[in-house]
Design an enzyme around this catalytic site. Structure first.
Site, mmCIF file in Angstrom:
data_model
loop_
_atom_site.group_PDB
_atom_site.id
_atom_site.type_symbol
_atom_site.label_atom_id
_atom_site.label_comp_id
_atom_site.label_asym_id
_atom_site.label_seq_id
_atom_site.Cartn_x
_atom_site.Cartn_y
_atom_site.Cartn_z
ATOM 1 N N CYS A 19 -15.770 0.422 -0.472
ATOM 2 C CA CYS A 19 -15.471 0.231 0.948
ATOM 3 C C CYS A 19 -14.675 1.377 1.571
ATOM 4 O O CYS A 19 -15.196 2.091 2.433
ATOM 5 C CB CYS A 19 -14.719 -1.084 1.157
ATOM 6 S SG CYS A 19 -15.780 -2.534 1.010
ATOM 7 N N ARG A 49 2.200 2.462 -3.022
ATOM 8 C CA ARG A 49 2.352 2.879 -4.424
ATOM 9 C C ARG A 49 1.562 4.165 -4.628
ATOM 10 O O ARG A 49 0.340 4.177 -4.534
ATOM 11 C CB ARG A 49 1.861 1.795 -5.386
ATOM 12 C CG ARG A 49 1.962 2.253 -6.850
ATOM 13 C CD ARG A 49 1.492 1.190 -7.809
ATOM 14 N NE ARG A 49 2.483 0.144 -7.955
ATOM 15 C CZ ARG A 49 2.242 -1.033 -8.528
ATOM 16 N NH1 ARG A 49 1.031 -1.310 -8.969
ATOM 17 N NH2 ARG A 49 3.195 -1.932 -8.645
ATOM 18 N N PHE A 104 0.816 -1.215 0.000
ATOM 19 C CA PHE A 104 0.000 0.000 0.000
ATOM 20 C C PHE A 104 0.853 1.271 0.000
ATOM 21 O O PHE A 104 0.440 2.306 0.497
ATOM 22 C CB PHE A 104 -0.985 0.013 1.180
ATOM 23 C CG PHE A 104 -2.107 -0.986 1.011
ATOM 24 C CD1 PHE A 104 -3.289 -0.605 0.416
ATOM 25 C CD2 PHE A 104 -1.955 -2.292 1.426
ATOM 26 C CE1 PHE A 104 -4.323 -1.520 0.236
ATOM 27 C CE2 PHE A 104 -2.972 -3.217 1.249
ATOM 28 C CZ PHE A 104 -4.155 -2.832 0.663
#
Length: 445
Positions: free
Chosen positions: A269, A260, A258
């Site tokens: 969500c 990038r 996570f």
């Protein structure tokens, strides 16, 4: 006697959960109030794209050739109440229109429809993502309205779109909020196979179980927005956010997942969950604890506007009028056809509203994108999408896009300018084919 399971709500979560429960050996009955959806599922087809789900469904739906017959679908609440020992509630909890708060109307309707019909012992298990405190309220509703001995448990879902089947059959953790040993025992029976395979089981109370999903999503959203904030600093300072992420990712306290940088997160969500979490914290008088999430959300939305500005610069810096813009990607992430709050479509829509002629291509998300943004142009292939384009935007990191031939695409564009909104393509490969390659947070790379 083996437990019989029902799944109420057969959308993305419910259809996956129903098929997985049948795969684990249970007799399963799925319910939905939309007859067309029930007809489709009963034929072994799913109303969304999720790798492996249709194959899993077809292995178990009653009446299909070679299927186990353990999975059926209905629109009858009476049939569900009579059938099930354990009832999983998997309905949608969208964001309220014009508010941050969660819309609980589908959950409330499901509980109100089911409770009066439960005349024998049963366990109702909430899987929907709800504001903390909802389970206590719904437990009281069951106690007041169910004629039989009925308990509530809360068992949040942690499905990743594109990996939902594996996440259900081989979860990285199972969280159950329970109020009795009986409820825990029943859920241990339901999840006996993944527990035996090593999936950790966390047994807790209702509020903690409700907080797990929103806490996890808030942490992931914060991590994504952090690296995107660093991309903004890199843009200003002439740094390279990809190398920065690589360097800090080697720190085991941080990790590389996570990190990038790009146009940010979307989907059904993360955005609505962190907003609902902020709203609920305010209701509880703990709003100051989550004020940082406002900036997380703000950074995320700012990335989309920044990509629009990069595209404007690429076509001359003035107006998009008369300019052709190709957008590769419509789904909010690869291996999904989900376009809810998709950053890619949001960028495409903004450019279109500013006068650009936008053509979109996505391997799986085209039908849903057309429903949401009917005024955009759509192409059947990446090559057709970029034909005559003044700039090409890569906005969803599908494998197909990483494998494109830059020379072939360049032969049909007006200008060879590529903006990589996901930092996922190989700059060397594209530049060698004569493209100007520009990525977010990498002004000099």
């Amino acid at each position: 006697m083996a437990l019989r399971i029902t799944v109420i709500g057969t959308g993305y979560l419910g259809a996956t959960h129903a098929a997985a429960m049948a795969e684990l050996g249970f007799e399963v009955l799925g319910l939905d109030v939309v007859p067309e959806k029930i007809a489709m599922l009963s034929a072994g087809r799913v109303p969304m794209y999720e790798p492996g789900l249709e194959e899993l469904l077809s292995r178990h739906v009653a009446g299909l050739d070679g299927a186990s017959g353990r999975l059926r679908f209905t629109t009858s609440w009476e049939e569900v109440a009579d059938f099930g020992d354990v009832h999983f509630v998997c309905v949608n909890t969208p964001q309220k229109h014009g508010e941050y708060a969660c819309d609980m109307s589908y959950v409330d309707a499901a509980f109100s429809s089911l409770a009066p019909l439960l005349t024998r012992p049963a366990l109702v298990v909430g899987k929907s993502t709800v504001p903390v405190g909802s389970a206590d309220r719904l437990a009281k509703l069951l106690a007041e309205q169910a004629p039989g001995e009925v308990e509530l448990a809360w068992n949040p879902e942690f499905l990743r779109e594109g990996f939902a089947v594996n996440d259900t059959l081989h979860p990285d953790r199972i969280v159950v909020g329970v109020g009795s040993e009986r409820a825990e025992k029943l859920l241990r029976e339901v999840y006996a196979t993944p527990i035996a395979e090593g999936s950790p089981l966390v047994v807790t109370d209702f509020p903690t179980a409700e907080l797990v999903k929103t806490s996890a999503n808030s942490f992931l959203a914060t991590k994504i927005s952090f690296i995107n904030a660093m991309a903004e600093v890199c843009e200003a300072a002439g740094g390279d956010v990809v190398k920065l992420a690589e360097a800090i990712g080697h720190d085991e306290r941080i990790g590389s997942k996570f990190l990038r940088a790009g146009i940010g997160f979307g989907g059904g969500c993360l955005p609505k969950d962190i907003r609902a979490f902020m709203a609920r914290a305010g209701e509880l008088g703990a709003d100051q604890a989550l004020t940082f999430l406002r900036e997380v959300d703000s950074i995320n939305m700012r990335r989309r506007g920044h990509m629009v500005e990069l595209a404007r610069e690429a076509v001359g810096g003035g107006s998009f009028l008369g300019k052709r813009v190709a957008v590769l990607g419509a789904a909010f992430k690869p291996d999904s056809d989900d376009v809810r709050d998709s950053p890619a479509l949001n960028v495409a829509g903004q450019i279109h509203l500013q006068g650009g002629q936008v053509t979109v291509y996505d391997p799986k998300g085209m039908a849903n994108a057309r429903l949401l943004f009917p005024t955009l142009g759509y192409a059947d292939t990446a090559l057709e999408a970029v034909r005559g384009a003044d700039v090409v935007l890569h906005l969803t990191e599908w494998r197909e896009f990483r494998e494109l031939d830059p020379a072939e695409l360049g032969s049909v564009t007006t200008s060879r300018i590529l903006l990589d909104g996901r930092n996922a393509l190989d700059p060397v490969k594209w530049r060698e084919a004569g493209w100007v390659y520009r990525a977010m947070g990498r002004p000099t790379a």
